[in-house]
Design a protein around this motif. Structure first.
Motif, PDB file in Angstrom:
ATOM      1  N   SER A 290      94.986  25.430 -86.021  1.00  0.00           N
ATOM      2  CA  SER A 290      94.346  25.052 -87.283  1.00  0.00           C
ATOM      3  C   SER A 290      92.879  24.701 -87.103  1.00  0.00           C
ATOM      4  O   SER A 290      92.141  24.568 -88.079  1.00  0.00           O
ATOM      5  N   GLN A 291      92.440  24.551 -85.837  1.00  0.00           N
ATOM      6  CA  GLN A 291      91.058  24.175 -85.551  1.00  0.00           C
ATOM      7  C   GLN A 291      90.234  25.289 -84.910  1.00  0.00           C
ATOM      8  O   GLN A 291      89.029  25.387 -85.144  1.00  0.00           O
ATOM      9  N   ILE A 292      90.877  26.128 -84.116  1.00  0.00           N
ATOM     10  CA  ILE A 292      90.127  26.996 -83.209  1.00  0.00           C
ATOM     11  C   ILE A 292      89.179  27.997 -83.896  1.00  0.00           C
ATOM     12  O   ILE A 292      88.127  28.319 -83.323  1.00  0.00           O
ATOM     13  N   PRO A 293      89.437  28.496 -85.119  1.00  0.00           N
ATOM     14  CA  PRO A 293      88.440  29.391 -85.713  1.00  0.00           C
ATOM     15  C   PRO A 293      87.074  28.743 -85.915  1.00  0.00           C
ATOM     16  O   PRO A 293      86.056  29.436 -85.975  1.00  0.00           O
ATOM     17  N   ASP A 294      87.040  27.408 -86.001  1.00  0.00           N
ATOM     18  CA  ASP A 294      85.766  26.707 -86.178  1.00  0.00           C
ATOM     19  C   ASP A 294      85.090  26.367 -84.862  1.00  0.00           C
ATOM     20  O   ASP A 294      84.159  25.553 -84.828  1.00  0.00           O
ATOM     21  N   ILE A 295      85.518  27.005 -83.786  1.00  0.00           N
ATOM     22  CA  ILE A 295      84.882  26.772 -82.498  1.00  0.00           C
ATOM     23  C   ILE A 295      83.418  27.198 -82.528  1.00  0.00           C
ATOM     24  O   ILE A 295      82.589  26.722 -81.739  1.00  0.00           O
ATOM     25  N   ASP A 296      83.081  28.085 -83.489  1.00  0.00           N
ATOM     26  CA  ASP A 296      81.686  28.523 -83.593  1.00  0.00           C
ATOM     27  C   ASP A 296      80.756  27.423 -84.095  1.00  0.00           C
ATOM     28  O   ASP A 296      79.537  27.604 -84.148  1.00  0.00           O
TER      29      ASP A 296
ATOM     30  N   VAL B 222      79.927  25.034 -82.442  1.00  0.00           N
ATOM     31  CA  VAL B 222      79.078  24.691 -81.287  1.00  0.00           C
ATOM     32  C   VAL B 222      77.738  25.418 -81.352  1.00  0.00           C
ATOM     33  O   VAL B 222      76.781  25.023 -80.677  1.00  0.00           O
ATOM     34  N   LEU B 223      77.651  26.477 -82.172  1.00  0.00           N
ATOM     35  CA  LEU B 223      76.382  27.196 -82.307  1.00  0.00           C
ATOM     36  C   LEU B 223      75.288  26.317 -82.884  1.00  0.00           C
ATOM     37  O   LEU B 223      74.099  26.606 -82.724  1.00  0.00           O
ATOM     38  N   LYS B 224      75.680  25.222 -83.566  1.00  0.00           N
ATOM     39  CA  LYS B 224      74.683  24.278 -84.073  1.00  0.00           C
ATOM     40  C   LYS B 224      73.847  23.698 -82.942  1.00  0.00           C
ATOM     41  O   LYS B 224      72.694  23.307 -83.138  1.00  0.00           O
ATOM     42  N   LEU B 225      74.443  23.605 -81.749  1.00  0.00           N
ATOM     43  CA  LEU B 225      73.723  23.056 -80.609  1.00  0.00           C
ATOM     44  C   LEU B 225      72.583  23.972 -80.185  1.00  0.00           C
ATOM     45  O   LEU B 225      71.640  23.516 -79.524  1.00  0.00           O
ATOM     46  N   ARG B 226      72.678  25.234 -80.564  1.00  0.00           N
ATOM     47  CA  ARG B 226      71.613  26.180 -80.218  1.00  0.00           C
ATOM     48  C   ARG B 226      70.491  26.076 -81.247  1.00  0.00           C
ATOM     49  O   ARG B 226      69.402  25.648 -80.927  1.00  0.00           O
ATOM     50  N   ASN B 227      70.771  26.480 -82.483  1.00  0.00           N
ATOM     51  CA  ASN B 227      69.823  26.269 -83.582  1.00  0.00           C
ATOM     52  C   ASN B 227      70.497  26.651 -84.888  1.00  0.00           C
ATOM     53  O   ASN B 227      71.541  27.313 -84.901  1.00  0.00           O
ATOM     54  N   ASN B 228      69.887  26.225 -85.994  1.00  0.00           N
ATOM     55  CA  ASN B 228      70.478  26.472 -87.308  1.00  0.00           C
ATOM     56  C   ASN B 228      70.547  27.954 -87.656  1.00  0.00           C
ATOM     57  O   ASN B 228      71.468  28.393 -88.345  1.00  0.00           O
ATOM     58  N   ALA B 229      69.562  28.719 -87.210  1.00  0.00           N
ATOM     59  CA  ALA B 229      69.537  30.143 -87.544  1.00  0.00           C
ATOM     60  C   ALA B 229      70.766  30.857 -86.993  1.00  0.00           C
ATOM     61  O   ALA B 229      71.428  31.631 -87.694  1.00  0.00           O
ATOM     62  N   VAL B 230      71.086  30.599 -85.718  1.00  0.00           N
ATOM     63  CA  VAL B 230      72.257  31.225 -85.106  1.00  0.00           C
ATOM     64  C   VAL B 230      73.531  30.744 -85.788  1.00  0.00           C
ATOM     65  O   VAL B 230      74.454  31.532 -86.047  1.00  0.00           O
ATOM     66  N   TYR B 231      73.580  29.455 -86.102  1.00  0.00           N
ATOM     67  CA  TYR B 231      74.761  28.894 -86.751  1.00  0.00           C
ATOM     68  C   TYR B 231      74.985  29.505 -88.131  1.00  0.00           C
ATOM     69  O   TYR B 231      76.095  29.943 -88.468  1.00  0.00           O
ATOM     70  N   ILE B 232      73.948  29.566 -88.952  1.00  0.00           N
ATOM     71  CA  ILE B 232      74.070  30.088 -90.312  1.00  0.00           C
ATOM     72  C   ILE B 232      74.489  31.553 -90.296  1.00  0.00           C
ATOM     73  O   ILE B 232      75.321  31.993 -91.086  1.00  0.00           O
ATOM     74  N   ARG B 233      73.920  32.307 -89.382  1.00  0.00           N
ATOM     75  CA  ARG B 233      74.217  33.735 -89.335  1.00  0.00           C
ATOM     76  C   ARG B 233      75.633  34.032 -88.840  1.00  0.00           C
ATOM     77  O   ARG B 233      76.245  35.027 -89.229  1.00  0.00           O
TER      78      ARG B 233
END
Length: 326
Positions: free
Chosen positions: A41-47, A49-60
């Motif tokens: 129920s949690q693992i699809p949101d593993i992405d 962690v991309l917030k730690l890189r930057n917002n652009a990568v996370y949003i995309r």
């Protein structure tokens, strides 16, 4: 949905699994299924962690490939590979089935948010966002928590959560009907609308409204089916000027444009730099539009700094632009 809701949904799936005779007769299977359901129920949101890189990568990328059809099929196998060695006597098939259900349910409920997912990848990269349920819905979270308390006081978890999920299905249908009512009201007010986005809030009868016509943008709020237009902007096409074309090469603005379907733009010229700003019109809050992309360029159109994300004051935006390199 938010992390907390996904957690309680994983527990609920584990509770419903007790109705499965194979699960009920084996403590190893029951324990592994509960673990698989919670992790699934949690693992699809593993992405996230991309917030730690930057917002652009996370949003995309957030809710992109991790919520796709191949991912829904592969996540349960990955979980089994980790969980099953600790419970070698568990029934492998039933462990996979309940873990798969938890993963599938995570992705399925996310498509009802305004943010949506790319759940149809690889067949389509289109974002599926039905905009019926808020990312955090107090009723859905609350009824799950109530079910967990009922379980703790001795009720059968399987039957308890089957009843709760029946109630939630009715709730979704009511939300869908309420959204359609708002949609009809918007069409009466703006009959020439070419696109209408109706997004939920945490309050059952309140909705955010963003509308495009050929000439204008409209931003409003709806209470039940009463729609009030709060802002109105002329719809000006984005020009193909050197400063705009240079700004579009920036990773933050590019990510914003890949995500936002309704926005307006501004270009300000200062003594030694330009500032290009794109503003998402879907998230008006207290007269402010907090989701933006901003690019600063020098007089030769070289990107000096940029930012995309949620900003609730101009002072904080200036700090972000100072610390983020172009």
């Amino acid at each position: 949905m938010d992390t907390g809701t996904h957690v309680v949904m994983g527990l609920a799936i584990g509770g419903i699994a007790t109705l499965d005779p194979v699960v009920a007769e084996s403590s190893a299977t029951a324990t592994s299924v509960m673990i698989g359901a919670i992790v699934g129920s949690q693992i699809p949101d593993i992405d996230t962690v991309l917030k730690l890189r930057n917002n652009a990568v996370y949003i995309r990328n957030h809710r992109g490939i991790t919520h796709s059809i191949p991912a829904v099929l592969l996540w349960p196998l990955a979980i089994l590979a980790v969980v099953y060695p600790f419970f070698p006597t568990a029934d492998l098939l039933h462990l996979w089935l309940w873990t798969f259900l938890a993963v599938f349910l995570h992705v399925f409920v996310d498509i009802f948010n305004a943010y949506g997912t790319q759940a149809l990848r690889p067949f389509s990269s289109k974002w599926v966002a039905l905009g019926i349920i808020n990312t955090f819905d107090p009723f859905i979270f609350g009824i799950h928590v109530a079910g967990l308390f009922i379980w703790a006081f001795g009720a059968h978890p399987g039957y308890t959560f089957l009843i709760i999920y029946g109630i939630i299905v009715v709730y979704y249908l009511l939300r869908f009907a309420a959204q359609r009512s708002v949609l009809r009201a918007v069409k009466v007010i703006i009959p020439d609308a070419t696109e209408i986005i109706i997004a939920p809030t945490m309050k059952f009868n309140q909705w955010r409204v963003a509308v495009m016509s050929k000439q204008q943008f409209f931003v409003g709020r709806a209470v039940k089916n009463h729609v009030r237009i709060l802002d109105q902007f002329n719809r000006v096409p984005v020009p193909e000027t050197p400063v705009i074309e240079a700004a579009k090469k920036d990773k933050n603005l590019s990510a914003f444009l890949s995500f936002s379907p309704v926005y307006r733009w501004e270009v300000d010229e200062y003594d030694d730099y330009y500032e290009v700003r794109f503003i998402d019109l879907r998230y008006r809050s207290n007269g402010h539009y907090p989701f933006v992309a901003v690019v600063q360029l020098d007089r030769e159109f070289n990107i000096q700094s940029s930012y995309t994300g949620w900003i609730f004051s101009e002072e904080k935006l200036r700090k972000k632009l100072d610390i983020i390199p172009g």
